[in-house]
Design an enzyme around this catalytic site. Sequence first.
Site, PDB file in Angstrom:
ATOM      1  N   TRP A 163       0.828  -1.205   0.000  1.00 50.97           N
ATOM      2  CA  TRP A 163       0.000   0.000   0.000  1.00 50.97           C
ATOM      3  C   TRP A 163       0.861   1.252   0.000  1.00 50.97           C
ATOM      4  O   TRP A 163       0.520   2.242  -0.658  1.00 50.97           O
ATOM      5  CB  TRP A 163      -0.986  -0.016   1.171  1.00 50.97           C
ATOM      6  N   LYS A 213     -12.136  -2.201   7.824  1.00 52.15           N
ATOM      7  CA  LYS A 213     -11.445  -3.082   8.771  1.00 52.15           C
ATOM      8  C   LYS A 213     -11.943  -2.824  10.199  1.00 52.15           C
ATOM      9  O   LYS A 213     -12.629  -3.656  10.772  1.00 52.15           O
ATOM     10  CB  LYS A 213      -9.930  -2.926   8.676  1.00 52.15           C
ATOM     11  N   ASP A 225      -1.620   6.451   6.468  1.00 47.66           N
ATOM     12  CA  ASP A 225      -2.669   5.532   6.024  1.00 47.66           C
ATOM     13  C   ASP A 225      -2.930   4.586   7.193  1.00 47.66           C
ATOM     14  O   ASP A 225      -2.122   3.698   7.472  1.00 47.66           O
ATOM     15  CB  ASP A 225      -2.171   4.775   4.781  1.00 47.66           C
TER      16      ASP A 225
END
Length: 363
Positions: free
Chosen positions: A108, A199, A175
Amino acid sequence: MSQPSAASKVHNFSAGPAILPQSVLAKAADAIHDFGGLGLSILEISHRSKPFVAVMDEALELSKELLGFGDDYAAMFLQGGASTQFFQVPANLLTETGTGHYLDTGTWSAKAIKESKKYGTTNVVASSKADNYKYIPKDYAVPTEGDYFHLTSNNTIFGTQIHDFPETSVPLVADMSSDIFSREIPTDRFGLIYAGAQKNMGPAGATLVIVRKDMVGQAKRDNPSMVDYHNHIEAGSMFNTPPCFAVYVSLLTMQWVKEQGGVAAMEKRNDEKAAALYAEIDRNPLFFGQVATEDRSKMNACFELHDQGHQAAFDKICKASGLDGLPGHRSVGGYRASIYNALELGSVQLLIDAMQELEQARG
Ligand code: PMP
């Protein structure tokens, strides 16, 4: 309130979309039938209606309150996933003459770096890619100048996590998709944080962004209107139709976090779960952890069998115990137990029992 379904007997270790508290699912189900006694579903009311505006306002406020961000920060619920933030962050924050610094700690991070390069000077401060991202780089020169320093606080795929955020006057951009609301953070170091909901917060479809107000628009770029944070903040995240249901379920989850004692209480629970699971990974001679011990994630525990020949037997034991979502990401292999906020210690204990059952059968 609706009763938890039989599906709740499955212990959900999925990396995302992921487990949500049963009470949240029950309230969300009720709101689909009748939202707050309106005789209408949450799915069919206007985003401009008073009840939904109240949902959005509370969600924005509570997100800041839970993490400890003050009035100098603005929260937004946006769309396009965390992946959209990979370009929306530099579009808004990376100046013509400035630098966006990035720590490359996984898939990511690498995607965020790729997008940033399209907007301006992008400096990769350090990377653990050559070692398949098995650790968080530490012995690098922390940037002291620049527009921001971007970090992925938890690497969902590789199972590493930044436990100590760097200290610098350069604002951190993080992030936090896979560890938001899981632990306390030094808010004053952050210029911006973002997280896809799916999540620790809610269903896929909403992305939370919290930004220091004085940084908004610092890039002075003529962005498309939907990309410009300013428009979303001004409109209270109603610049266009928001993902109403995802925001509502995120609100329910944040209310649940608050009822449980807030982020500090979540951190305590998560520490206990992670300690128990990693202790078994280290003790059980059939398994090993894949990443540097000091960088182990308290959200995604990645581990592997020494002997792949035991895989079918272990998978069978897990299935019989109702343990779901354990296969590791295809780029890593092995197993990944995602132990997000809503997962109970009892579910972790069942996984530990399954590992011990395999040991007794095969060890
Ligand atoms: N960042 C992290 C840390 C992730 O785990 C993910 C995957 N859910 C993403 C970004 C990408 O998120 P999305 O699919 O919401 O764009």
